[in-house]
Each structure stands twice: as C-alpha cells, then as structure tokens.
Design an enzyme around this catalytic site. Structure first.
Site, PDB file in Angstrom:
ATOM      1  N   ASP A  13       3.299 -83.464 -10.447  1.00 24.04           N
ATOM      2  CA  ASP A  13       3.604 -84.405 -11.739  1.00 24.04           C
ATOM      3  C   ASP A  13       3.805 -86.516 -10.759  1.00 24.04           C
ATOM      4  O   ASP A  13       3.536 -87.536 -12.002  1.00 24.04           O
ATOM      5  CB  ASP A  13       4.182 -84.437 -13.275  1.00 24.04           C
ATOM      6  CG  ASP A  13       4.351 -83.311 -13.441  1.00 24.04           C
ATOM      7  OD1 ASP A  13       3.153 -82.964 -13.573  1.00 24.04           O
ATOM      8  OD2 ASP A  13       5.133 -82.884 -14.202  1.00 24.04           O
ATOM      9  N   ARG A  93      20.522 -84.577 -13.217  1.00 20.39           N
ATOM     10  CA  ARG A  93      20.597 -85.844 -13.905  1.00 20.39           C
ATOM     11  C   ARG A  93      21.623 -87.202 -14.177  1.00 20.39           C
ATOM     12  O   ARG A  93      20.815 -87.921 -13.220  1.00 20.39           O
ATOM     13  CB  ARG A  93      20.175 -85.799 -15.335  1.00 20.39           C
ATOM     14  CG  ARG A  93      19.334 -84.228 -15.184  1.00 20.39           C
ATOM     15  CD  ARG A  93      18.016 -84.912 -14.418  1.00 20.39           C
ATOM     16  NE  ARG A  93      16.914 -83.355 -14.276  1.00 20.39           N
ATOM     17  CZ  ARG A  93      16.728 -82.911 -13.361  1.00 20.39           C
ATOM     18  NH1 ARG A  93      17.107 -82.638 -11.958  1.00 20.39           N
ATOM     19  NH2 ARG A  93      15.325 -82.744 -13.176  1.00 20.39           N
ATOM     20  N   ASP A 122      15.811 -83.069 -20.326  1.00 16.22           N
ATOM     21  CA  ASP A 122      16.006 -84.314 -18.686  1.00 16.22           C
ATOM     22  C   ASP A 122      16.135 -85.264 -18.889  1.00 16.22           C
ATOM     23  O   ASP A 122      16.235 -86.606 -18.662  1.00 16.22           O
ATOM     24  CB  ASP A 122      15.365 -83.392 -17.188  1.00 16.22           C
ATOM     25  CG  ASP A 122      15.635 -82.239 -17.204  1.00 16.22           C
ATOM     26  OD1 ASP A 122      17.127 -82.168 -16.486  1.00 16.22           O
ATOM     27  OD2 ASP A 122      15.324 -81.378 -16.552  1.00 16.22           O
ATOM     28  N   SER A 173       7.931 -72.971 -14.552  1.00  8.14           N
ATOM     29  CA  SER A 173       8.086 -73.768 -13.968  1.00  8.14           C
ATOM     30  C   SER A 173       9.733 -74.012 -13.505  1.00  8.14           C
ATOM     31  O   SER A 173      10.192 -73.301 -14.727  1.00  8.14           O
ATOM     32  CB  SER A 173       8.532 -74.708 -15.317  1.00  8.14           C
ATOM     33  OG  SER A 173       9.357 -76.030 -15.328  1.00  8.14           O
TER      34      SER A 173
HETATM   35  N1  ARG Z   1      17.209 -75.320 -19.490  1.00  5.50           N
HETATM   36  C1  ARG Z   1      17.803 -76.205 -18.952  1.00  5.50           C
HETATM   37  C2  ARG Z   1      18.627 -77.079 -18.741  1.00  5.50           C
HETATM   38  O1  ARG Z   1      18.151 -78.469 -20.231  1.00  5.50           O
HETATM   39  C3  ARG Z   1      16.694 -76.508 -17.570  1.00  5.50           C
HETATM   40  C4  ARG Z   1      16.136 -77.364 -17.504  1.00  5.50           C
HETATM   41  C5  ARG Z   1      15.355 -77.550 -15.918  1.00  5.50           C
HETATM   42  N2  ARG Z   1      14.637 -78.218 -16.227  1.00  5.50           N
HETATM   43  C6  ARG Z   1      13.133 -78.817 -15.691  1.00  5.50           C
HETATM   44  N3  ARG Z   1      12.952 -79.871 -15.230  1.00  5.50           N
HETATM   45  N4  ARG Z   1      12.274 -77.644 -14.939  1.00  5.50           N
HETATM   46  O2  ARG Z   1      19.726 -78.001 -18.227  1.00  5.50           O
END
Ligand code: ARG
Length: 424
Positions: A13, A93, A122, A173
């Site tokens: 990506d 983040r 995210d 993922s």
């Molecule tokens: N559900 C979790 C969160 O919102 C994990 C997110 C994982 N992010 C990713 N880009 N795969 O913090």
C-alpha cells in the site's frame, strides 16, 4: 516541488502510495519509517522507498520514546480497551504522527500522508493527532482516496515496477510493535471460527507449552516495571524478555469482538504476552498499595483512558489531565509481584510492597491479631440501620420467602415467555 512526508512501512500500500502521490498530487515524497519493534529489515525498507520514487527515506527508532511516553503511562493507567486490548497499535499512532510532524517541519513539507484505509481506527488516530500537532499541514490518505481493488493495486504496482511482496499470500492483515501484535481478516472474520494456529506468531499453543510453569518476579517503581528476577533492565529489554518467556507459555492470546470508533464491530486476534503479564502484575501491586476508594476511582480513569487512546485522543487536554491523576496515584505503587506462567495462563502468586496497605496484623486469624473485634458490633449496627428502619416501617407484611422470590430471574420454563415477574 512541494514535499509530503509519508509514513512508510515497506508494504504494498505505502509503496504504491509513493507513486500515486507523485502522480495525483505532484508532490515529492519523503518516506519515514518509524521503528517501534519488529519492523523487519529497515535498510531494505529504506532502499525500497528510494527505488520506488521517494526523494529521501529515513527511519526513526522511536522505541524508547514509545515505552517511556506511551506504553508505561498506559500501563500505569491500567488502560485496556473493552477490558481486553492493551492498545499496542492505538498507542503507536500518536507517536508516529509526532515523528512525521517533526520530519515535515525539518523538510519544510506541506503535507503528511499515511496508508490507512477508510474503515479503521488508525486513520482517525493519525488524522486527529496530526491536526493536534500541526493543524496547518494537509493530510493525504491515498488508500482511502484511490478507488483501486486489490487486483488493480497489484496491476498498478507491476506497471510502475514496484515490487509486490510475497507476504501478500498471507490471508491475514497484521500490525505489530513491541507492545503487541494484531491479526485480522481471512477466516478470522467468521466470529464462530476458532483462530487457526497460523494466525499466531509470538505465542506457543498452550497445548504444546512446557509442562512446568515458569515464575518471574517483576519489580515496579511508581507503577513502572524496572527489573525482572532482580535484574535491572531498560524498558525495551524487559518487554522483549517478557514477550519471549510468556509467549513460550502461550500467555497473551486474545480473541475479541471489538467496537471500532467508526461504528463497526470487528473480530480481532491479539498476541500481547508482555502487556498481559505486566498489566496483570501491575494491577496486583495496586491491590496492595491503593486504598479501596482509590482503586474504585481508578477503574473509571482506566476505562476513560482506554477509550481516549483507542479513539485517537492521546493529545487531548483530557488525556493530559487524567494522566496527571494517574501519575499521582502511582506514588506508592512500588514493589514486586511474582507471576506464574503456565499453559496460557498468567497469574500473580506473590506480591510485596514497601508501603503495602495489606497489614497482616489486621488480616490474621492467628497470633498477633490487632483488629478490634468489639468495635465491629457498633459499626454493624450503624451500617445496617437504614435496612432495619425500613424493615420496621415498610416491610411488615413481607415474609423471608418473599425476599427470595424478589431476586429470582424470570424462568421461561416455569412462567412461559410472556409472564411478568410477580413482585407482590
Ligand atoms: N483493532 C486494533 C486497533 O484498532 C488493531 C488495528 C490494527 N491496525 C492495522 N493497520 N492492521 O487498534
């Protein structure tokens, strides 16, 4: 040409994003990879960014800031989203956003870009954090903006000589840093399906974990872990070591139906061995060192902090205010907890603290009891006074059996589905 700073992971990506931004926005891309643990081969990632068309590529090792300013404060706060998720990705983040903003300022960039989709948390965390730190910078989210399917994206990559990673074969993922790993998609989207073993990378299947437990003694100072088994370690070494030992016992697997900020329920698998052990141990030490009232109030703070972190509001004023409380609450949270790790379970089996409120002379049933048994009588009389008063004035026509009936849940078998509880 104006510049954009892109959060670059080396995956498909963000690699496609470099070219796409060049074409769509006519901006030069500065790629920044932030290392928070387990990022892989950073040199190779940098090379790839440059080969793909970035004008510069940097990596930042932000692990110690991550631990000091995000991980340990969240541990002290007891922040677990929906009582399950230690927030590894969510905590990362805002720090990544901060590093991106630093680079943007240094480069004189006018924009920041990230590779988040439009369905997740995210994107919110990045956008909100960047807006808090640098409201003047434009935010570009290529994956959210382009209308490409996976196949179209791969074709785009091939047309532009962007290497397509073989890890694309993985049905999952994932995201990871030293505080935990998350696994989504594929068969995991079936909420009824038990996660296959290949979803896990950090933890042993408890069935194959050692038949003997391991014990680990974790020492805390003001709520932050400082040593393992008597050996003083920096945060990174301490977390890595706990991830290894707890993971080898199958500790830290989490299977969670999670409420995302964007309104979706998602099935999330996590592996967070160190985070689970440290949260369990830390909570145990608080039981020794916080009063009942402090503990009750701290639960509210923990819940609120977890939501703030999850929802991308780390840089908010409320987070700062609550952290001041958390930090103050940790004054006496110093001591050692002995944890047992065995077949997927971690349990505190011993705890001691210099300023412990657990007072054996008050607690004992044996020799040396200093508790004033006679004082209990007067206490109980006042404690029960409102009930006694109510019984004498309002409950004269109630029998003891009536009290049982009042608390019974309605039973379908006895009453059929339509009957209401009779509380007469
Ligand atoms: N559900 C979790 C969160 O919102 C994990 C997110 C994982 N992010 C990713 N880009 N795969 O913090």
């Amino acid at each position: 040409m104006n510049k954009v700073v892109l959060a670059y992971s080396g995956g498909l990506d963000t690699s496609v994003a470099i070219r796409w931004i060049n074409e769509q926005y006519n901006l030069d891309v500065v790629a920044v990879t932030v290392e928070l643990g387990n990022q892989g081969d950073l040199e190779a990632i940098r090379d790839k960014a440059l080969r793909t068309g970035a004008i510069k590529a940097f990596f930042e090792n932000a692990k110690s800031d991550f631990i000091r300013y995000f991980v340990f404060p969240s541990l002290q706060a007891g922040a677990m989203y929906e009582e399950r998720y230690p927030l590894a990705t969510a905590l990362a983040r805002p720090l990544i956003a901060k590093v991106l903003v630093d680079h943007a300022r240094r480069e004189g960039a006018t924009a920041i870009a990230h590779g988040c989709t439009g369905k997740g948390n995210d994107q919110v965390r990045f956008d909100v954090s960047i807006a808090a730190l640098a409201p003047d910078l434009q935010i570009i989210a290529p994956v959210r903006e382009w209308q490409m399917t996976r196949e179209e994206e791969i074709r785009y990559a091939q047309q532009h000589d962007i290497p397509v990673p073989v890890t694309l074969d993985s049905p999952y993922s994932t995201d990871e840093n030293l505080w935990g790993r998350s696994i989504e998609a594929g068969i995991l989207e079936d909420a009824w399906a038990e996660p296959p073993e290949d979803a896990y990378a950090w933890t042993m299947n408890p069935r194959h974990a050692p038949d003997e437990p391991s014990y680990v003694e974790i020492e805390f100072e003001r709520g932050a872990p400082v040593s393992l088994d008597g050996e003083v370690l920096d945060g990174e070494a301490l977390i890595n070591r706990l991830n290894d030992v707890a993971g080898s016992h199958g500790v830290g697997r989490i299977d969670h139906i999670e409420n995302r900020l964007v309104g979706i329920k998602s099935r999330e698998i996590y592996e967070c061995p160190a985070a689970v052990v440290l949260h369990t141990a830390h909570a145990e030490l608080e039981k020794m060192t916080l009063s009942k009232d402090q503990m009750r109030f701290k639960q509210l703070i923990s819940r609120e902090m977890a939501d703030l972190i999850y929802n991308g509001l780390w840089f908010s004023a409320l987070t700062q205010d609550l952290m001041a409380y958390v930090s103050s609450s940790q004054r006496y949270v110093s001591g050692t907890v002995r944890m047992r790790l065995f077949k997927g379970v971690c349990m505190a089996v011993g705890r001691r603290a210099e300023r412990s409120l657990y007072n054996p002379a008050l607690a004992t049933y044996g020799e040396g009891d200093v508790f004033d048994h006679k004082a209990a009588v007067g206490f109980i009389r006042l404690w029960g006074l409102p009930l006694e008063n109510q019984a004498r004035t309002q409950w004269l026509d109630r029998s003891p059996d009536d009290f049982l009936r009042l608390s019974a849940p309605e039973s379908r078998a006895e009453h059929g589905s339509t009957s209401l509880r009779n509380d007469g």
